[in-house]
Write an enzyme that holds these catalytic residues in place. Structure first.
Site, PDB file in Angstrom:
ATOM      1  N   PRO A  14       0.842  -0.931  -0.482  1.00  0.00           N
ATOM      2  CA  PRO A  14      -0.057   0.149  -0.291  1.00  0.00           C
ATOM      3  C   PRO A  14       0.912   1.682   0.210  1.00  0.00           C
ATOM      4  O   PRO A  14       1.510   1.598   0.824  1.00  0.00           O
ATOM      5  CB  PRO A  14      -1.395   0.248   1.093  1.00  0.00           C
ATOM      6  CG  PRO A  14       0.214  -1.069   2.263  1.00  0.00           C
ATOM      7  CD  PRO A  14       0.950  -1.705   1.508  1.00  0.00           C
ATOM      8  N   GLN A  68      -6.312  -0.305   2.702  1.00  0.00           N
ATOM      9  CA  GLN A  68      -5.662  -0.727   4.080  1.00  0.00           C
ATOM     10  C   GLN A  68      -6.915   0.193   4.699  1.00  0.00           C
ATOM     11  O   GLN A  68      -6.985   1.023   3.863  1.00  0.00           O
ATOM     12  CB  GLN A  68      -4.533   0.388   3.373  1.00  0.00           C
ATOM     13  CG  GLN A  68      -4.048  -0.231   5.215  1.00  0.00           C
ATOM     14  CD  GLN A  68      -2.566   0.153   4.934  1.00  0.00           C
ATOM     15  OE1 GLN A  68      -1.937   1.750   4.860  1.00  0.00           O
ATOM     16  NE2 GLN A  68      -1.481  -0.785   5.714  1.00  0.00           N
ATOM     17  N   CYS A  98       1.800   3.295   9.906  1.00  0.00           N
ATOM     18  CA  CYS A  98       1.856   4.545   9.356  1.00  0.00           C
ATOM     19  C   CYS A  98       2.568   5.577  10.357  1.00  0.00           C
ATOM     20  O   CYS A  98       2.218   5.734  11.439  1.00  0.00           O
ATOM     21  CB  CYS A  98       0.320   5.067   8.317  1.00  0.00           C
ATOM     22  SG  CYS A  98       0.903   7.325   7.961  1.00  0.00           S
ATOM     23  N   LYS A 137      -1.122  -5.280   9.150  1.00  0.00           N
ATOM     24  CA  LYS A 137       0.578  -4.307   8.508  1.00  0.00           C
ATOM     25  C   LYS A 137       1.776  -3.718   9.485  1.00  0.00           C
ATOM     26  O   LYS A 137       0.902  -2.984   9.570  1.00  0.00           O
ATOM     27  CB  LYS A 137       0.884  -3.683   7.159  1.00  0.00           C
ATOM     28  CG  LYS A 137       2.099  -2.811   6.460  1.00  0.00           C
ATOM     29  CD  LYS A 137       1.731  -2.663   4.927  1.00  0.00           C
ATOM     30  CE  LYS A 137       3.277  -2.047   4.477  1.00  0.00           C
ATOM     31  NZ  LYS A 137       3.839  -1.061   5.018  1.00  0.00           N
ATOM     32  N   ASN A 198       8.458  -7.541   4.316  1.00  0.00           N
ATOM     33  CA  ASN A 198       8.987  -6.179   3.235  1.00  0.00           C
ATOM     34  C   ASN A 198      10.000  -4.890   3.736  1.00  0.00           C
ATOM     35  O   ASN A 198      10.514  -5.457   4.857  1.00  0.00           O
ATOM     36  CB  ASN A 198       7.084  -5.413   3.150  1.00  0.00           C
ATOM     37  CG  ASN A 198       7.413  -3.996   2.714  1.00  0.00           C
ATOM     38  OD1 ASN A 198       6.830  -3.246   3.539  1.00  0.00           O
ATOM     39  ND2 ASN A 198       8.104  -3.595   1.948  1.00  0.00           N
ATOM     40  N   GLY A 199      10.477  -5.106   2.522  1.00  0.00           N
ATOM     41  CA  GLY A 199      11.444  -4.210   2.544  1.00  0.00           C
ATOM     42  C   GLY A 199      12.778  -3.651   2.361  1.00  0.00           C
ATOM     43  O   GLY A 199      13.179  -5.089   2.162  1.00  0.00           O
TER      44      GLY A 199
HETATM   45  C1  LIG Z   1       5.476   7.157  -1.412  1.00  0.00           C
HETATM   46  C2  LIG Z   1       5.482   6.488  -0.154  1.00  0.00           C
HETATM   47  C3  LIG Z   1       3.696   5.833   0.643  1.00  0.00           C
HETATM   48  C4  LIG Z   1       3.341   5.641   1.166  1.00  0.00           C
HETATM   49  N1  LIG Z   1       2.249   4.792   1.798  1.00  0.00           N
HETATM   50  C5  LIG Z   1       1.940   3.230   2.915  1.00  0.00           C
HETATM   51  C6  LIG Z   1       0.740   3.116   2.763  1.00  0.00           C
HETATM   52  O1  LIG Z   1      -0.339   4.164   2.437  1.00  0.00           O
HETATM   53  N2  LIG Z   1       0.525   2.672   3.551  1.00  0.00           N
HETATM   54  C7  LIG Z   1       1.210   1.862   4.361  1.00  0.00           C
HETATM   55  O2  LIG Z   1       0.628   0.632   5.413  1.00  0.00           O
HETATM   56  N3  LIG Z   1       2.293   1.347   3.684  1.00  0.00           N
HETATM   57  C8  LIG Z   1       3.123   2.875   3.184  1.00  0.00           C
HETATM   58  N4  LIG Z   1       4.038   3.411   2.623  1.00  0.00           N
HETATM   59  C9  LIG Z   1       5.447   2.090   3.037  1.00  0.00           C
HETATM   60  C10 LIG Z   1       5.230   0.815   2.287  1.00  0.00           C
HETATM   61  O3  LIG Z   1       3.771   0.290   2.111  1.00  0.00           O
HETATM   62  C11 LIG Z   1       6.379   0.034   2.356  1.00  0.00           C
HETATM   63  O4  LIG Z   1       6.488  -0.834   3.798  1.00  0.00           O
HETATM   64  C12 LIG Z   1       7.654   0.671   2.403  1.00  0.00           C
HETATM   65  O5  LIG Z   1       8.209   1.578   1.784  1.00  0.00           O
HETATM   66  C13 LIG Z   1       8.798  -0.345   2.732  1.00  0.00           C
HETATM   67  O6  LIG Z   1       8.823  -1.404   1.516  1.00  0.00           O
HETATM   68  P1  LIG Z   1      10.029  -0.265   0.615  1.00  0.00           P
HETATM   69  O7  LIG Z   1      11.644  -0.818   1.485  1.00  0.00           O
HETATM   70  O8  LIG Z   1       9.687  -1.782  -0.405  1.00  0.00           O
HETATM   71  O9  LIG Z   1       9.802   0.478  -0.070  1.00  0.00           O
HETATM   72  C14 LIG Z   1       4.132   4.220   1.891  1.00  0.00           C
HETATM   73  C15 LIG Z   1       5.846   3.935   1.405  1.00  0.00           C
HETATM   74  C16 LIG Z   1       6.082   5.200   0.925  1.00  0.00           C
HETATM   75  C17 LIG Z   1       7.860   5.472   0.087  1.00  0.00           C
END
Ligand SMILES: Cc1cc2nc3c(=O)[nH]c(=O)nc-3n(C[C@H](O)[C@H](O)[C@H](O)COP(=O)(O)O)c2cc1C
Length: 357
Positions: A14, A68, A98, A137, A198-199
């Site tokens: 998300p 979500q 968040c 999450k 995730n990450g």
């Molecule tokens: C622009 C942006 C918006 C995000 N919005 C949400 C969100 O609405 N809900 C959520 O659970 N995580 C949100 N996240 C976190 C991501 O879902 C994810 O957990 C995080 O970026 C780690 O994954 P990655 O390393 O693959 O980016 C957001 C991250 C970014 C960069």
């Protein structure tokens, strides 16, 4: 039921502004099978806020669509979940990660990482309210010193959560440290329900390796899914895809086309589309051949892999104002392409990653 939908899959995380409906359709056309939409506030959904209800919209092309929700009251979350299910959600995810003040000030998002008991009750109430699976999450904890993910995840499982997604960082860490996948492994050993790790996934190989190493049921991708919408096809077909600049441009054009379908191409629609293009271009520009983790973690393009090979690629690798405006005039307003003036050395606009998710 959620287990069979996510098992072994690469799930699109998300992302506020990132997983808008046109983007989800774009990646669904490229083998993405499970996507979570942008976080919606339960109380706003229940008040009938147009903007919030728009976040629940799904398209028939989406195979599995999770909505979500953020909130802290069982009644509000349950009511919002019913509304989301009526509008087609396949499952509901509760945001427990968040970090932004708008959420934590109200006790939503990452604030709930300190309230395992409440999380259990919220999940329990929501599982009774709707027939679709409820997932959560979470991050490692509010701070790195006090990880609470095991306790919170256990409470969610006892409350009836069908799966748990873990972003391996604390709220306080934001994106400063690499994600901790040993925590994902620990959670897999602890829970009986599926775990989604995730990450920092950058390539389809990373995703497969994390599945293997941790035994998690699925891997979730965020930032690099936005930068590289074709990664879902790479994952499905287990091969590298190295798109040419023309192919990347075609993807951007397709995204704009899908945006027009949703927002309309009158002046108001075009204004919205422009805003989404500006947002997505900040991620899309980060892909280059040979790009590593720096491409998402650093704002210095010199660290993002090989230099662009031609004028079009240089343009696509930019998100400074003249470059994006020129892109929008071309793709959104339909003007003939006029490449932007050369980039000023210290002009590139940074994505404010620290504030998000
Ligand atoms: C622009 C942006 C918006 C995000 N919005 C949400 C969100 O609405 N809900 C959520 O659970 N995580 C949100 N996240 C976190 C991501 O879902 C994810 O957990 C995080 O970026 C780690 O994954 P990655 O390393 O693959 O980016 C957001 C991250 C970014 C960069």
């Amino acid at each position: 039921m959620i287990a069979s939908k996510i098992d072994g899959r690469l799930v699109m995380a998300p992302m506020t502004r990132g997983t808008d409906l046109p983007f989800r359709r774009l990646i669904a056309e490229r083998n993405a099978e499970v996507c979570v939409g942008e976080m919606a506030f339960a109380h706003k959904v229940n008040k009938g806020s147009k903007a919030e209800l728009a976040l629940l919209r799904r398209h028939p092309d989406e195979k599995t669509f999770g909505v979500q929700l953020a909130g802290k009251h069982a009644d509000a979350l349950s009511e919002a979940a019913r509304i989301a299910v009526d509008r087609g959600a396949d499952y509901i995810d509760i945001n427990l990660g968040c970090p932004i003040d708008e959420a934590t000030r109200r006790g939503f998002g990452a604030a709930l990482l300190q309230r395992a008991g409440r999380v259990g009750k919220l999940v329990e109430a929501m599982t009774s309210a709707v027939d679709v699976p409820i997932t959560v999450k979470l991050r490692l904890g509010w701070s790195s010193e006090k990880p609470t993910f095991l306790k919170v995840a256990r409470a969610a499982q006892e409350g009836g959560a069908a799966a748990v997604a873990l972003h391996g960082r604390s709220r306080a860490q934001r994106y400063r440290r690499p994600a901790d996948w040993s925590a994902v492994k620990q959670l897999v050993e602890e829970l009986s329900v599926p775990v989604i790790g995730n990450g920092d996934i950058l390539t389809w190989r990373d995703a497969k390796a994390r599945l293997e190493e941790t035994g998690c049921a699925a891997v979730m991708i965020g930032r690099w899914g936005l930068a590289k919408p074709w990664i879902f096809r790479e994952f499905a077909e287990e091969r590298d895809i190295l798109p040419t600049p023309e192919e990347r441009l075609a993807m951007l054009k397709r995204y704009v086309e899908l945006c027009f379908e949703l927002h309309g191409d009158d002046e108001r629609g075009r204004e919205r589309v422009r805003r989404f293009v500006v947002f997505h271009q900040d991620f899309f520009r980060r892909y280059r051949h040979g790009a590593g983790l720096e491409a998402v973690n650093s704002d210095d393009p010199r660290e993002w892999g090989e230099d662009p090979r031609d004028e079009l690629e240089s343009w696509l690798c930019r998100a400074d104002q003249p470059a994006v405006e020129a892109l929008c005039r071309w793709l959104v307003d339909g003007e003939d392409p006029v490449p932007p003036p050369p980039e000023e050395p210290d002009a590139p606009r940074a994505v404010k990653l620290a504030a998000l998710g």
